[in-house]
Design a protein around this motif. Structure first.
Motif, mmCIF file in Angstrom:
data_model
loop_
_atom_site.group_PDB
_atom_site.id
_atom_site.type_symbol
_atom_site.label_atom_id
_atom_site.label_comp_id
_atom_site.label_asym_id
_atom_site.label_seq_id
_atom_site.Cartn_x
_atom_site.Cartn_y
_atom_site.Cartn_z
ATOM 1 N N ARG A 156 5.489 4.540 2.253
ATOM 2 C CA ARG A 156 5.940 5.747 2.964
ATOM 3 C C ARG A 156 6.617 5.393 4.294
ATOM 4 O O ARG A 156 7.661 5.943 4.632
ATOM 5 N N SER B 218 8.655 13.983 0.647
ATOM 6 C CA SER B 218 7.313 13.425 0.617
ATOM 7 C C SER B 218 6.336 14.432 0.035
ATOM 8 O O SER B 218 6.184 15.529 0.550
ATOM 9 N N THR C 138 0.832 -1.198 0.000
ATOM 10 C CA THR C 138 0.000 0.000 0.000
ATOM 11 C C THR C 138 0.869 1.252 0.000
ATOM 12 O O THR C 138 2.059 1.193 0.300
ATOM 13 N N GLU C 139 0.251 2.373 -0.300
ATOM 14 C CA GLU C 139 0.971 3.648 -0.284
ATOM 15 C C GLU C 139 1.527 3.929 1.107
ATOM 16 O O GLU C 139 2.661 4.378 1.252
ATOM 17 N N GLU C 140 0.737 3.644 2.130
ATOM 18 C CA GLU C 140 1.185 3.879 3.513
ATOM 19 C C GLU C 140 2.399 3.009 3.853
ATOM 20 O O GLU C 140 3.337 3.475 4.492
ATOM 21 N N THR D 16 1.427 12.734 -3.618
ATOM 22 C CA THR D 16 1.257 11.417 -4.240
ATOM 23 C C THR D 16 2.606 10.708 -4.287
ATOM 24 O O THR D 16 3.656 11.325 -4.066
ATOM 25 N N LEU D 17 2.574 9.429 -4.613
ATOM 26 C CA LEU D 17 3.826 8.676 -4.725
ATOM 27 C C LEU D 17 4.670 9.194 -5.889
ATOM 28 O O LEU D 17 5.890 9.166 -5.844
ATOM 29 N N TYR E 140 8.950 7.570 -5.468
ATOM 30 C CA TYR E 140 8.327 6.488 -4.706
ATOM 31 C C TYR E 140 7.529 5.569 -5.626
ATOM 32 O O TYR E 140 7.501 4.358 -5.443
ATOM 33 N N ALA E 141 6.867 6.156 -6.624
ATOM 34 C CA ALA E 141 6.017 5.383 -7.540
ATOM 35 C C ALA E 141 6.822 4.390 -8.370
ATOM 36 O O ALA E 141 6.263 3.418 -8.886
#
Length: 155
Positions: free
Chosen positions: A54, A86, A49-51, A89-90, A110-111
Motif C-alpha cells: 500500500r 484502496s 507485507t500488505e502495508e 483488502t488487496l 493490488y493482490a
C-alpha cells in the motif's frame, strides 16, 4: 449540531479569536515552508507485507514518471500510474495506469502485483521554485543580461 459544538464562535465575546488567528502568515515569512520530495527514480521497493504494498503504491501514485509493475503471472507493464483505489483488502484495491505502448487504461488489483519499480524519469524532479531561484541567482551572479529561464525539454 449548532453553536460551539459546530465550531461557531461568539463574536461579541472578548475571548473570541477568529479561526486560524494563530496560523503563520505566508506573506510575513521569508520563505514559505514547502514539502520534501523523495528521490524515487530507480527505486525497487520490497513488497513483502500488505502495508509495504500500500505504501509503495501510494508513492507510485504521487510519482511523476513511469513505473513498471510485474504481475504474479510474470507479465510486466510499464506506464504512468494515474489512479489508485484502496479497498479493505488487496483484492478489493486496484491501480490504474496508462501503458507506455498504448492509450488504453489498464486496471491491476493490488493482490496481482508481485513487484514494482520506479523506472521512468521523474519529470517533476528539480523543478521546484527553489531550483528555479538558484538558477536565476547563478545567472545574475555571472553577469548575464538575459535572466529569463526557459523550461528544459522533458525528453
Amino acid at each position: 449540531m449548532t453553536g460551539k459544538e459546530a465550531g461557531h464562535i461568539d463574536h461579541a465575546s472578548p475571548q473570541a479569536t477568529p479561526p486560524r488567528a494563530n496560523a503563520a502568515n505566508p506573506d510575513a515569512l521569508e520563505v514559505a515552508p514547502g514539502t520534501a520530495r523523495e528521490q524515487l527514480e530507480g527505486w525497487i521497493p520490497q513488497l513483502a507485507t500488505e502495508e509495504e504494498i500500500r505504501v509503495a503504491l501510494e508513492k507510485a501514485f504521487d510519482y511523476r514518471g513511469d513505473v513498471t509493475i510485474t504481475r504474479k503471472d510474470g507479465s510486466k507493464i510499464e506506464g504512468y500510474l494515474f489512479d489508485r483505489r484502496s479497498g479493505g483488502t488487496l483484492k478489493d484495491s486496484l491501480v490504474r495506469l496508462y501503458p507506455k505502448t498504448s492509450n488504453e487504461k489498464v486496471s491491476i488489483a493490488y493482490a496481482d502485483i508481485a513487484a514494482l519499480a520506479f523506472t521512468g524519469r521523474d519529470t517533476a524532479a528539480g523543478r521546484s521554485w527553489e531550483a528555479w531561484m538558484k538558477k536565476y541567482a547563478e545567472k545574475k551572479a555571472a553577469g548575464e543580461k538575459d535572466l529569463s529561464l526557459h523550461p528544459e525539454p522533458l525528453e
